[in-house]
Write a protein that holds these residues in place. Sequence first.
Motif, short mmCIF file in Angstrom:
data_model
loop_
_atom_site.label_atom_id
_atom_site.label_comp_id
_atom_site.label_asym_id
_atom_site.label_seq_id
_atom_site.Cartn_x
_atom_site.Cartn_y
_atom_site.Cartn_z
N ALA A 15 56.51 42.47 50.78
CA ALA A 15 57.74 43.05 51.30
C ALA A 15 58.50 42.06 52.18
O ALA A 15 59.71 42.18 52.36
CB ALA A 15 57.42 44.32 52.09
N HIS A 16 57.76 41.08 52.73
CA HIS A 16 58.38 40.06 53.57
C HIS A 16 58.62 38.76 52.81
O HIS A 16 58.80 37.71 53.40
CB HIS A 16 57.51 39.79 54.81
N GLY A 17 58.60 38.86 51.49
CA GLY A 17 59.01 37.71 50.68
C GLY A 17 57.92 36.82 50.14
O GLY A 17 58.22 35.83 49.48
N ARG A 18 56.65 37.15 50.41
CA ARG A 18 55.58 36.34 49.85
C ARG A 18 55.39 36.66 48.38
O ARG A 18 55.51 37.81 47.96
CB ARG A 18 54.27 36.60 50.61
N SER A 19 55.05 35.66 47.61
CA SER A 19 54.80 35.87 46.19
C SER A 19 53.31 36.09 45.95
O SER A 19 52.46 35.69 46.76
CB SER A 19 55.24 34.65 45.38
N ARG A 20 52.98 36.70 44.83
CA ARG A 20 51.58 36.88 44.48
C ARG A 20 50.87 35.54 44.33
O ARG A 20 49.70 35.38 44.67
CB ARG A 20 51.44 37.69 43.18
N PHE A 21 51.61 34.55 43.85
CA PHE A 21 51.03 33.22 43.68
C PHE A 21 50.61 32.66 45.05
O PHE A 21 49.50 32.12 45.20
CB PHE A 21 52.04 32.28 43.03
N ALA A 22 51.48 32.81 46.05
CA ALA A 22 51.15 32.29 47.38
C ALA A 22 49.96 33.02 47.97
O ALA A 22 49.16 32.43 48.70
CB ALA A 22 52.35 32.42 48.31
N LEU A 23 49.81 34.31 47.62
CA LEU A 23 48.72 35.10 48.18
C LEU A 23 47.38 34.82 47.51
O LEU A 23 46.36 35.35 47.91
CB LEU A 23 49.06 36.59 48.08
N ARG A 24 47.41 33.98 46.47
CA ARG A 24 46.15 33.53 45.85
C ARG A 24 45.65 32.25 46.49
O ARG A 24 44.77 31.58 45.97
CB ARG A 24 46.35 33.32 44.35
N HIS A 25 46.23 31.90 47.65
CA HIS A 25 45.85 30.69 48.38
C HIS A 25 44.34 30.59 48.51
O HIS A 25 43.66 31.57 48.82
CB HIS A 25 46.50 30.71 49.77
N VAL A 26 43.82 29.42 48.26
CA VAL A 26 42.38 29.24 48.21
C VAL A 26 41.69 29.60 49.53
O VAL A 26 40.53 29.94 49.55
CB VAL A 26 42.05 27.78 47.81
N GLY A 27 42.39 29.54 50.64
CA GLY A 27 41.79 29.83 51.94
C GLY A 27 41.72 31.29 52.28
O GLY A 27 41.24 31.64 53.36
N LEU A 28 42.19 32.18 51.42
CA LEU A 28 42.23 33.61 51.73
C LEU A 28 41.09 34.37 51.07
O LEU A 28 40.77 34.14 49.90
CB LEU A 28 43.57 34.21 51.29
N ARG A 29 40.51 35.29 51.82
CA ARG A 29 39.51 36.20 51.28
C ARG A 29 40.17 37.54 50.98
O ARG A 29 41.23 37.85 51.50
CB ARG A 29 38.37 36.43 52.27
N SER A 30 39.50 38.35 50.19
CA SER A 30 39.96 39.70 49.91
C SER A 30 38.84 40.67 50.28
O SER A 30 38.04 41.08 49.43
CB SER A 30 40.35 39.87 48.44
N PRO A 31 38.74 41.03 51.58
CA PRO A 31 37.63 41.90 52.00
C PRO A 31 37.70 43.29 51.39
O PRO A 31 36.67 43.95 51.23
CB PRO A 31 37.79 41.94 53.52
N HIS A 32 38.93 43.75 51.09
CA HIS A 32 39.14 45.02 50.41
C HIS A 32 40.31 44.84 49.46
O HIS A 32 41.16 43.97 49.65
CB HIS A 32 39.44 46.15 51.41
N SER A 33 40.36 45.69 48.46
CA SER A 33 41.46 45.61 47.52
C SER A 33 42.79 45.74 48.25
O SER A 33 42.97 46.66 49.07
CB SER A 33 41.33 46.74 46.48
N GLY A 34 43.69 44.81 48.00
CA GLY A 34 45.01 44.85 48.63
C GLY A 34 45.05 44.22 50.01
O GLY A 34 46.09 44.25 50.66
N ILE A 35 43.96 43.64 50.48
CA ILE A 35 43.90 43.02 51.81
C ILE A 35 43.56 41.54 51.65
O ILE A 35 42.72 41.16 50.82
CB ILE A 35 42.84 43.69 52.70
N ARG A 36 44.21 40.69 52.44
CA ARG A 36 43.89 39.27 52.46
C ARG A 36 43.56 38.87 53.90
O ARG A 36 44.12 39.41 54.86
CB ARG A 36 45.07 38.43 51.95
N SER A 37 42.63 37.93 54.02
CA SER A 37 42.21 37.48 55.35
C SER A 37 41.89 35.99 55.33
O SER A 37 41.25 35.50 54.40
CB SER A 37 40.97 38.25 55.80
N SER A 38 42.35 35.30 56.37
CA SER A 38 41.98 33.90 56.56
C SER A 38 40.92 33.76 57.64
O SER A 38 40.53 32.65 57.98
CB SER A 38 43.22 33.08 56.93
N ALA A 39 40.47 34.89 58.20
CA ALA A 39 39.44 34.89 59.24
C ALA A 39 38.07 34.75 58.61
O ALA A 39 37.86 35.13 57.45
CB ALA A 39 39.51 36.17 60.05
N PRO A 40 37.09 34.22 59.34
CA PRO A 40 35.73 34.13 58.81
C PRO A 40 35.18 35.53 58.52
O PRO A 40 35.54 36.50 59.19
CB PRO A 40 34.95 33.45 59.94
#
Length: 297
Positions: A15-40
């Motif tokens: 909604a803030h302009g990020r693309s799905r491609f950008a959200l596949r960034h290698v540094g991001l985890r998906s702890p739950h469906s629809g959630i991304r996290s860069s935290a350990p």
Amino acid sequence: MSDVPQIFSVRDAMAHGRSRFALRHVGLRSPHSGIRSSAPPPGRRDLRARAAEYAPRLRKGQFFSHETALALLGAPVPRPPHVVGLHVSAHRPRREPRVPGIHGHRLQTREPTLWHTPEGWPVEDPVRAWRQSASLWEIDDLVAAADFLLTEMRPVIDADDLRAEIEMMGDTRRHALRRALSLSRHGPRSASETHLRLLLVRNGLPEPEISWILRDVAGRFVAELDLAYPLWKVATEYDGRVHAEDLRQFARDADRWDAIRACGWDHVRILSHHMRGGGRRAVQKVRDALRRAGWSG
């Protein structure tokens, strides 16, 4: 990604302009469906971090409940090996989540009375969460949580609030909530103190006074005693420290113990190893002190 929070929902990011491609960034985890996290990844016992990973996924009408709500509000929880689960509820007709790793609950229709954590997460009213936890906890843990609610919670909660919740919504088959409420007291400052009090009483010792103010012969304040037997001048306190991490605090405590003894009191310190094996050594130490003081039980 520096302008993106550590934990966020894919929906909000797009909604803030990020693309799905950008959200596949290698540094991001998906702890739950629809959630991304860069935290350990959080540890199993780091409830707050686990809740933070789910909070962006909460839908309208959903909130943390049961033992999760109590823990997030600061109440004591069962000791290891128990691990507090992530419980999320919604009142009918709204739907509870059906997500792996999340305990979803669809509660009967009822006016919500939600509280909020410092992070702004919606959580169940602590009185209701205490009742909900009866299906998950042993009675002593329910007593410790009730002691906390009656002593530490703000706005103030009293025993009538807990009693009214039981009357309205019912108890467990073995009446665990009513039993826990009958054993709960105002004043304990820790779950360990509650567990020690229950242990002593169950082993035939008199019920101690809680948070009793000791004054000297001139009426000056000396100490607030965790558990006290004024009739026999025996003070019992739980000290969970493995060693003196803070030497200055340890020195202050040692001076305090001397001041208690100077008033003619027997000061019984219970350490963690005294509570092992069912707490037999803890009970014996307090029983011996009471008998030295003239108790004939």
